[in-house]
Design a protein around this motif. Structure first.
Motif, PDB file in Angstrom:
ATOM      1  N   ALA A 173     -33.977 -17.252  38.237  1.00  0.00           N
ATOM      2  CA  ALA A 173     -34.169 -17.059  39.670  1.00  0.00           C
ATOM      3  C   ALA A 173     -35.233 -18.007  40.226  1.00  0.00           C
ATOM      4  CB  ALA A 173     -34.556 -15.609  39.945  1.00  0.00           C
ATOM      5  N   ASP A 207     -34.255 -21.493  40.839  1.00  0.00           N
ATOM      6  CA  ASP A 207     -33.187 -21.715  41.823  1.00  0.00           C
ATOM      7  C   ASP A 207     -31.898 -22.207  41.184  1.00  0.00           C
ATOM      8  OD1 ASP A 207     -33.459 -20.917  44.395  1.00  0.00           O
ATOM      9  OD2 ASP A 207     -34.728 -22.573  45.001  1.00  0.00           O
ATOM     10  N   PHE A 208     -31.624 -21.711  39.976  1.00  0.00           N
ATOM     11  CA  PHE A 208     -30.377 -22.099  39.316  1.00  0.00           C
ATOM     12  C   PHE A 208     -29.177 -21.494  40.026  1.00  0.00           C
ATOM     13  CE2 PHE A 208     -31.731 -23.094  34.686  1.00  0.00           C
ATOM     14  CZ  PHE A 208     -32.554 -24.076  35.173  1.00  0.00           C
ATOM     15  N   GLY A 209     -29.389 -20.369  40.637  1.00  0.00           N
ATOM     16  CA  GLY A 209     -28.285 -19.570  41.143  1.00  0.00           C
ATOM     17  C   GLY A 209     -27.542 -20.191  42.310  1.00  0.00           C
ATOM     18  N   MET A 210     -26.579 -19.450  42.800  1.00  0.00           N
ATOM     19  CA  MET A 210     -25.707 -19.963  43.848  1.00  0.00           C
ATOM     20  C   MET A 210     -26.151 -19.511  45.227  1.00  0.00           C
ATOM     21  SD  MET A 210     -22.743 -17.670  42.090  1.00  0.00           S
ATOM     22  CE  MET A 210     -23.298 -16.109  41.359  1.00  0.00           C
ATOM     23  N   ILE A 211     -27.113 -18.568  45.255  1.00  0.00           N
ATOM     24  CA  ILE A 211     -27.537 -18.049  46.554  1.00  0.00           C
ATOM     25  C   ILE A 211     -28.378 -19.075  47.300  1.00  0.00           C
ATOM     26  CG2 ILE A 211     -29.018 -16.356  47.697  1.00  0.00           C
ATOM     27  CD1 ILE A 211     -27.935 -14.247  46.064  1.00  0.00           C
TER      28      ILE A 211
END
Lengths: 206, 206
Positions: free
Chosen positions: A170, A173-177
């Motif tokens: 998280a 900022d690996f995520g897609m959000i």
DNA sequence: CCGCGTTTCAAACAAACGTTTGAAGCTTAG
DNA sequence: CTAAGCTTCAAACGTTTGTTTGAAACGCGG
């Protein structure tokens, strides 16, 4: 030892290296790209740091020294309180990282660099991190153990590992959000931290 | 189109590339290292794949086509059942990855390569993955939405993002938990999958 | 204002990089 | 058996890599 020029050159190299390491990886970012971005001479890296590997370690040290200190500070506060909660301990771990990531220029980038270190199987780098900052994780593990006495040692370690995974992912900022359009970077990251604490607390309690 | 030799050369390159990409990253592993490990000529990569970038995509395609298919297959089974549970949907996502990681040579390594793709900010690679395999995540998100109707869309997406984080981290063996001495690799990974499902289910329910 | 230690600089080093080439080696169809 | 089509190969292409060099520029104490 001179003062301003040396300091400035060192600092500029560290800043540019951090940014390029986050974007292209340690192998992917060349010293020529780093020195060009820092607007210093190519040889300055080897003059000030000795080698690329040393530069990488210094990029970590610059941020992790303070981050570790703040985490332990907040953990000590929590331990001093009358009734520590799981959420408070998680806060002690996550909030300093959040504050760092909201720091003026570079803080948010560093969390991506840190996540890269996990992806690298590089044993030198892992040893460096474990030797210098392993004690922080140890102290937090002890605090969690006290709050979750019903869990076996195995069970606890598995869950902590998964919690660190969610956190690392998280924060980097690996995520897609994506940040929503009407939202500042600060608001976005604060909400993320909120969800993070809530999610991992539930997972730890299971 | 010839048969055995070409097939063997292609496959050997893919296998060696996968291993070296996992170990040293996409930029860190050179084609000379890959072809040496695969015991093929240096030019074979550009002959069979056209470029290093195409080779990277092919490394993903070889594994992800089957992985995605199996995940959707198991998800469809769960959706067909009378009372789908959160754990069953998580199983549908996690178990195929577990099986792949237990595959003969290379499966476990690939999960590390996949985690590298998250660490890379490379937009070409992200677009490739999103274009080709984004629909899988979409279908799972829909299944979770049905099982967690009390959550807002925002809330749900945040938690899914964190769940994917824990999953990616765990499957790629980023963590500090080592296999215990009396334990086989299979036992270790199966236990990890068990904890993973339990942890993320709790986090999703919060 | 001189001289000395620190820092910067352009230039060069060998090594390694991805890619291209053209000839040699195959396998198979006619 | 020959010709055509893949595949492999050693060699070389021009770049780029991390690192080293020695001289120039700098800043400051004496």
């Amino acid at each position: 030892m001179p003062h301003d020029t040396q300091f400035s050159t060192r600092q500029r190299i560290l800043g540019a290296a951090e940014e390029l390491f986050a974007e292209r990886g340690f192998a992917g970012a060349s010293l020529r790209q780093v020195t060009a971005a820092a607007k210093v001479n190519l040889a300055a890296v080897n003059y000030h740091f000795g080698s690329k590997d040393n530069l990488i370690e210094e990029v970590f040290r610059r941020r992790l020294d303070e981050l570790s200190h703040r985490r332990l500070e907040r953990l000590a506060e929590v331990n001093r309180s009358v009734a520590p909660t799981l959420e408070a301990v998680l806060d002690a771990f996550i909030m300093p990282a959040l504050e760092l990531s909201l720091d003026r220029e570079g803080g948010s980038v560093f969390m991506r660099v840190l996540a890269r270190a996990f992806a690298e199987h590089n044993s030198n780098l892992r040893k460096f991190l474990s030797d210098n900052y392993g004690h922080v994780l140890k102290e937090f593990a002890a605090a969690f153990a006290r709050l979750l006495p019903h869990l076996s040692k195995d069970e606890l370690y598995w869950r902590l590992d998964l919690a660190v995974g969610a956190l690392t992912y998280a924060m980097a900022d690996f995520g897609m959000i994506q940040r929503r359009s009407g939202e500042t970077e600060r608001q976005h990251r604060e909400q993320m931290a909120r969800h993070l604490v809530h999610f991992t607390a539930a997972g730890l309690r299971a």
